[in-house]
Design a protein around this motif. Structure first.
Motif, PDB file in Angstrom:
ATOM      1  N   ASP A  13       0.816  -1.225   0.000  1.00 48.54           N
ATOM      2  CA  ASP A  13       0.000   0.000   0.000  1.00 48.54           C
ATOM      3  C   ASP A  13       0.847   1.272   0.000  1.00 48.54           C
ATOM      4  N   VAL A  14       2.146   1.142   0.252  1.00 52.25           N
ATOM      5  CA  VAL A  14       2.959   2.350   0.470  1.00 52.25           C
ATOM      6  C   VAL A  14       2.905   3.329  -0.706  1.00 52.25           C
ATOM      7  N   PRO A  15       3.082   2.880  -1.964  1.00 54.17           N
ATOM      8  CA  PRO A  15       3.028   3.869  -3.055  1.00 54.17           C
ATOM      9  C   PRO A  15       1.677   4.598  -3.113  1.00 54.17           C
ATOM     10  N   ALA A  16       0.586   3.892  -2.866  1.00 56.09           N
ATOM     11  CA  ALA A  16      -0.735   4.538  -2.919  1.00 56.09           C
ATOM     12  C   ALA A  16      -0.923   5.508  -1.758  1.00 56.09           C
ATOM     13  N   ILE A  17      -0.491   5.118  -0.567  1.00 58.86           N
ATOM     14  CA  ILE A  17      -0.586   6.030   0.588  1.00 58.86           C
ATOM     15  C   ILE A  17       0.230   7.290   0.290  1.00 58.86           C
ATOM     16  N   HIS A  18       1.433   7.063  -0.221  1.00 62.81           N
ATOM     17  CA  HIS A  18       2.309   8.186  -0.559  1.00 62.81           C
ATOM     18  C   HIS A  18       1.625   9.110  -1.568  1.00 62.81           C
ATOM     19  N   GLY A  19       1.029   8.531  -2.592  1.00 62.44           N
ATOM     20  CA  GLY A  19       0.355   9.315  -3.634  1.00 62.44           C
ATOM     21  C   GLY A  19      -0.830  10.097  -3.080  1.00 62.44           C
ATOM     22  N   LEU A  20      -1.628   9.460  -2.239  1.00 64.23           N
ATOM     23  CA  LEU A  20      -2.794  10.142  -1.647  1.00 64.23           C
ATOM     24  C   LEU A  20      -2.359  11.356  -0.829  1.00 64.23           C
ATOM     25  N   ILE A  21      -1.330  11.145   0.008  1.00 65.56           N
ATOM     26  CA  ILE A  21      -0.875  12.234   0.884  1.00 65.56           C
ATOM     27  C   ILE A  21      -0.231  13.351   0.052  1.00 65.56           C
ATOM     28  N   GLN A  22       0.576  12.962  -0.944  1.00 68.87           N
ATOM     29  CA  GLN A  22       1.222  13.974  -1.799  1.00 68.87           C
ATOM     30  C   GLN A  22       0.184  14.851  -2.485  1.00 68.87           C
ATOM     31  N   GLU A  23      -0.823  14.193  -3.058  1.00 71.50           N
ATOM     32  CA  GLU A  23      -1.853  14.913  -3.812  1.00 71.50           C
ATOM     33  C   GLU A  23      -2.619  15.863  -2.873  1.00 71.50           C
ATOM     34  N   ALA A  24      -3.028  15.345  -1.727  1.00 68.14           N
ATOM     35  CA  ALA A  24      -3.808  16.170  -0.792  1.00 68.14           C
ATOM     36  C   ALA A  24      -2.980  17.334  -0.262  1.00 68.14           C
ATOM     37  N   SER A  25      -1.686  17.096  -0.047  1.00 68.23           N
ATOM     38  CA  SER A  25      -0.847  18.136   0.565  1.00 68.23           C
ATOM     39  C   SER A  25      -0.667  19.346  -0.353  1.00 68.23           C
ATOM     40  N   LYS A  26      -1.040  19.187  -1.636  1.00 70.62           N
ATOM     41  CA  LYS A  26      -0.952  20.335  -2.548  1.00 70.62           C
ATOM     42  C   LYS A  26      -2.032  21.371  -2.243  1.00 70.62           C
ATOM     43  N   THR A  27      -3.130  20.934  -1.664  1.00 68.45           N
ATOM     44  CA  THR A  27      -4.259  21.861  -1.477  1.00 68.45           C
ATOM     45  C   THR A  27      -4.713  22.018  -0.024  1.00 68.45           C
ATOM     46  N   VAL A  28      -4.422  21.052   0.825  1.00 71.88           N
ATOM     47  CA  VAL A  28      -4.838  21.152   2.229  1.00 71.88           C
ATOM     48  C   VAL A  28      -3.628  20.893   3.127  1.00 71.88           C
ATOM     49  N   PRO A  29      -3.674  21.388   4.372  1.00 73.49           N
ATOM     50  CA  PRO A  29      -2.499  21.227   5.229  1.00 73.49           C
ATOM     51  C   PRO A  29      -2.320  19.820   5.792  1.00 73.49           C
ATOM     52  N   VAL A  30      -2.173  18.853   4.895  1.00 79.35           N
ATOM     53  CA  VAL A  30      -1.773  17.500   5.298  1.00 79.35           C
ATOM     54  C   VAL A  30      -0.258  17.452   5.119  1.00 79.35           C
ATOM     55  N   ILE A  31       0.452  17.004   6.134  1.00 82.78           N
ATOM     56  CA  ILE A  31       1.923  17.023   6.064  1.00 82.78           C
ATOM     57  C   ILE A  31       2.413  16.008   5.037  1.00 82.78           C
ATOM     58  N   ASP A 145      -3.089  27.587  11.230  1.00 81.77           N
ATOM     59  CA  ASP A 145      -4.514  27.925  11.355  1.00 81.77           C
ATOM     60  C   ASP A 145      -5.332  26.651  11.597  1.00 81.77           C
ATOM     61  N   GLU A 146      -4.655  25.586  12.040  1.00 85.49           N
ATOM     62  CA  GLU A 146      -5.375  24.346  12.293  1.00 85.49           C
ATOM     63  C   GLU A 146      -5.997  24.384  13.693  1.00 85.49           C
ATOM     64  N   THR A 147      -7.028  23.586  13.847  1.00 86.89           N
ATOM     65  CA  THR A 147      -7.712  23.494  15.124  1.00 86.89           C
ATOM     66  C   THR A 147      -7.316  22.176  15.783  1.00 86.89           C
ATOM     67  N   ALA A 148      -7.092  22.244  17.083  1.00 90.81           N
ATOM     68  CA  ALA A 148      -6.813  21.012  17.832  1.00 90.81           C
ATOM     69  C   ALA A 148      -8.138  20.446  18.340  1.00 90.81           C
ATOM     70  N   VAL A 149      -8.349  19.170  18.103  1.00 90.73           N
ATOM     71  CA  VAL A 149      -9.564  18.497  18.598  1.00 90.73           C
ATOM     72  C   VAL A 149      -9.143  17.247  19.355  1.00 90.73           C
ATOM     73  N   ILE A 150      -9.943  16.881  20.342  1.00 89.72           N
ATOM     74  CA  ILE A 150      -9.562  15.753  21.205  1.00 89.72           C
ATOM     75  C   ILE A 150     -10.799  14.967  21.604  1.00 89.72           C
ATOM     76  N   LEU A 151     -10.615  13.675  21.816  1.00 88.86           N
ATOM     77  CA  LEU A 151     -11.734  12.808  22.200  1.00 88.86           C
ATOM     78  C   LEU A 151     -11.286  11.871  23.315  1.00 88.86           C
ATOM     79  N   ASP A 152     -12.114  11.743  24.327  1.00 96.58           N
ATOM     80  CA  ASP A 152     -11.878  10.746  25.380  1.00 96.58           C
ATOM     81  C   ASP A 152     -12.390   9.411  24.866  1.00 96.58           C
ATOM     82  N   THR A 153     -11.549   8.410  24.830  1.00100.93           N
ATOM     83  CA  THR A 153     -11.979   7.119  24.277  1.00100.93           C
ATOM     84  C   THR A 153     -12.787   6.314  25.280  1.00100.93           C
TER      85      THR A 153
END
Ligand SMILES: CC(C)(COP(=O)(O)OP(=O)(O)OC[C@H]1O[C@@H](n2cnc3c(N)ncnc32)[C@H](O)[C@@H]1OP(=O)(O)O)[C@@H](O)C(=O)NCCC(=O)NCCS
Length: 167
Positions: A13-31, A145-153
């Motif tokens: 799955d690594v190449p696909a995960i890499h591709g998804l993150i690369q593509e998204a990081s062009k437009t949204v603040p995904v590292i 400008d990101e928001t921190a969110v948290i959940l008690d499991t």
């Protein structure tokens, strides 16, 4: 797993995960992440695979005995709005409970998505400073400008050993 198409990631799955993150990081603040880094954290990842390979991913990264982070959440653009993102985060939360991690947080630009899942807003300053190591790699650093969110499991760690808090 509530969604039968969600599974733990494998090496293929690594190449696909890499591709998804690369593509998204062009437009949204995904590292953006190198393939090397994805191999290193591969066991953190869940993927969505309907039989055509990985088309969405999300990672649960353990930070401390009482804290984990949801990271690298990306659903292929063509599949958004089908509940896949929610199911991936749910898989991470289920795993956090299994591991007895009591709190899960995310830093996000899709706050409402996380609020719908039961997360609450929190001040970034409430999160341990040691988690900020990755922030310098964010395209927006230092103007976060990101928001921190948290959940008690609802989980509690079953141990008598006193564990220090991360500060
Ligand atoms: C954010 C993202 C993961 C959502 O995935 P998705 O599969 O489309 O979302 P779902 O279909 O599971 O949505 C679940 C709920 O959240 C809502 N939602 C989805 N995307 C949202 C957004 N961007 N903002 C606010 N609410 C959102 C949906 O309307 C749905 O609400 P409902 O249960 O009332 O119908 C996806 O849009 C994506 O990959 N975005 C680009 C990468 C990104 O921004 N990642 C987040 C980094 S923290």
């Amino acid at each position: 797993m509530a969604n039968a198409h969600i599974r733990k990631a494998g090496l293929a799955d690594v190449p696909a995960i890499h591709g998804l993150i690369q593509e998204a990081s062009k437009t949204v603040p995904v590292i953006p992440r190198s393939q090397f880094e994805i191999y290193s954290m591969l066991r953190d990842f869940f993927v969505f695979d309907e039989g055509r390979g990985c088309q969405a991913c999300c990672a649960l990264h353990i930070t401390w005995h009482d804290l984990a982070e949801v990271k690298s959440l990306v659903v292929d653009e063509s599949l958004r709005g089908r509940g896949i993102g929610r199911d991936l985060v749910q898989a991470c939360l289920d795993e956090a409970r299994t591991l007895q991690v009591s709190q899960v947080f995310a830093l996000t630009n899709v706050t409402d998505f996380f609020l719908k899942m039961g997360f609450s807003r929190t001040e970034k300053e409430n999160l341990p400073q040691k988690i900020w190591g990755e922030c310098v790699r964010c395209p927006k650093f230092p103007n976060c400008d990101e928001t921190a969110v948290i959940l008690d499991t609802g989980a509690t760690l079953d141990t008598d050993i006193p564990l220090p808090r991360l500060t």
